[in-house]
Scaffold this motif. Sequence first.
Motif, PDB file in Angstrom:
ATOM      1  N   UNK A 200      58.473  98.660  19.334  1.00  0.00           N
ATOM      2  CA  UNK A 200      58.973  99.633  18.507  1.00  0.00           C
ATOM      3  C   UNK A 200      58.056 100.569  17.754  1.00  0.00           C
ATOM      4  N   UNK A 201      58.284 101.169  16.526  1.00  0.00           N
ATOM      5  CA  UNK A 201      57.302 102.140  16.022  1.00  0.00           C
ATOM      6  C   UNK A 201      57.024 101.902  14.468  1.00  0.00           C
ATOM      7  N   UNK A 202      55.887 102.286  14.122  1.00  0.00           N
ATOM      8  CA  UNK A 202      55.598 102.145  12.911  1.00  0.00           C
ATOM      9  C   UNK A 202      54.955 103.608  12.373  1.00  0.00           C
ATOM     10  N   UNK A 203      55.425 104.065  11.312  1.00  0.00           N
ATOM     11  CA  UNK A 203      55.045 105.556  10.972  1.00  0.00           C
ATOM     12  C   UNK A 203      54.125 105.335   9.566  1.00  0.00           C
ATOM     13  N   UNK A 204      53.087 105.511   9.647  1.00  0.00           N
ATOM     14  CA  UNK A 204      52.296 105.432   8.550  1.00  0.00           C
ATOM     15  C   UNK A 204      51.935 106.793   7.819  1.00  0.00           C
TER      16      UNK A 204
END
Length: 484
Positions: A200-204
């Motif tokens: 998946x993705x993690x956006x910080x």
Amino acid sequence: MNVAIAGGGPVGLMLACELGLAGVPATVFERTAQRSPHARAWGLHARTVETLDRRGLVEALWHEKAAWPKMPFAGMWPLLDLSALTSDHPYILNVPQTRVEEVLEARARELGVTIAREHDVTGFDQDADGVVVEVRDSLGETRRFEASYLVGCDGGRSVVRKLAGIEFAGTEPTVGGMLCDCTLPTMAQERRGITRTPHGTVNINPRPNGVVRIVTTEFGRPHSDRDAPVTIEEFRGAVRRILGRDLDIVEPTFMTRFGDSTRLADAYRAGRVLLAGDAAHVHFPYGGLGLNLGLQDAVNLGWKLAAQIQGRAPEGLLDSYEAERRPAAAAVLDYSRTQLALLDPHRNVTALRTLFGSLLEIPEVNRLLAEQATGTGLRYEPGEGAHPLVGSFAGDTRLKTGNGEQSLVALLRSGRGVLLDLAGDGDVAGAGEAWSSRVDTVTATCDEPPAAAILVRPDGYVAWAGDGDTATLPDALRTWFGTP
């Protein structure tokens, strides 16, 4: 007669401002007791900033550090270069939705709009003469409110849309997303923006107020209950599954969940009931597309609805709202789907991202995607044989008039149409004279005039343009501003 607006978010408030500017009384019914301190969306795109500038609202929102000349596309590199756009404001204005709502509410109140908080629209009856809206207050008491029109700006689960019987066709969610605003002590060591992994993705993203927004997206794991509160343990679990490690999340202040349900209303109008914003269209929320799309809905609708109520609208003017804004929404939904598809962790998508990254290095491709993301590529259907400017957005022009220098932006702040005579042709001023109560005619000169004469709608789009022949100008004035 009054317009009832269900929903006091940015779209409902923007519509109320437009109606108030035109002298039409409006009442906004908002179920919450006060504005949320938590911003669901951040960032105003170039076309939205241009539009707000034409209402004198940008100054209250703008500050130098908020102007970002780049924006991401599906977390890929290179970023979209907004400085290449043909725009008065070629950047993202990085301000939170909460600030936008604060500014719009203050303006609405200045314009005499009534904002009724802790009031929930629960039903309505309509006939050829108006709408009777049922509203429940904080004490649970229901009263009836008479209005000329009701506009549903009440979000993706719109009560108004459902009661109007308008279908909301589209696709069910396929991903599960969560958002957390928090403090992240290790921010200096973390990668900003989107990190994509096989899970998946993690956006910080750190925000100007010191808070860090972390967003997770897991593919193939849609939420079974969209309304269930997000716990910090659940959020940390998603981060761990995607990144393979923990983040040192402390002091979470706002957590919510979302999906990628994508839907578009079959119609934007049912008699005297209309829809705007998320009530008419929903999609995957990355990039703030929905906030910007909804604000532009409101400005397109406002002047047309005001003309209809005041008895000066030509036939079909109000229906042009759906004709123009529904295709615009469909294009945004496709853009949103494209971004989500390119974020999918499948290895075939990884290969596609490599190709897309190469394409983004081509200036023409980069600009095309930037225009789609920011709305600056939008052109309404001009009609057969129209001047190339018709349907496009009128950029700001420095005008030299007999009263000194003016800008087109400033002229549009009244919410009226503007007819520019840039060649000193008496025929232009003569044609516009009969519409002087609705359209301001300005004779001026400017550097590199785009046409000899231009008729600009109140929302900033070009209704007519000519290079010497004014024979079709009266027809255009009647089409957009009614019979004089």
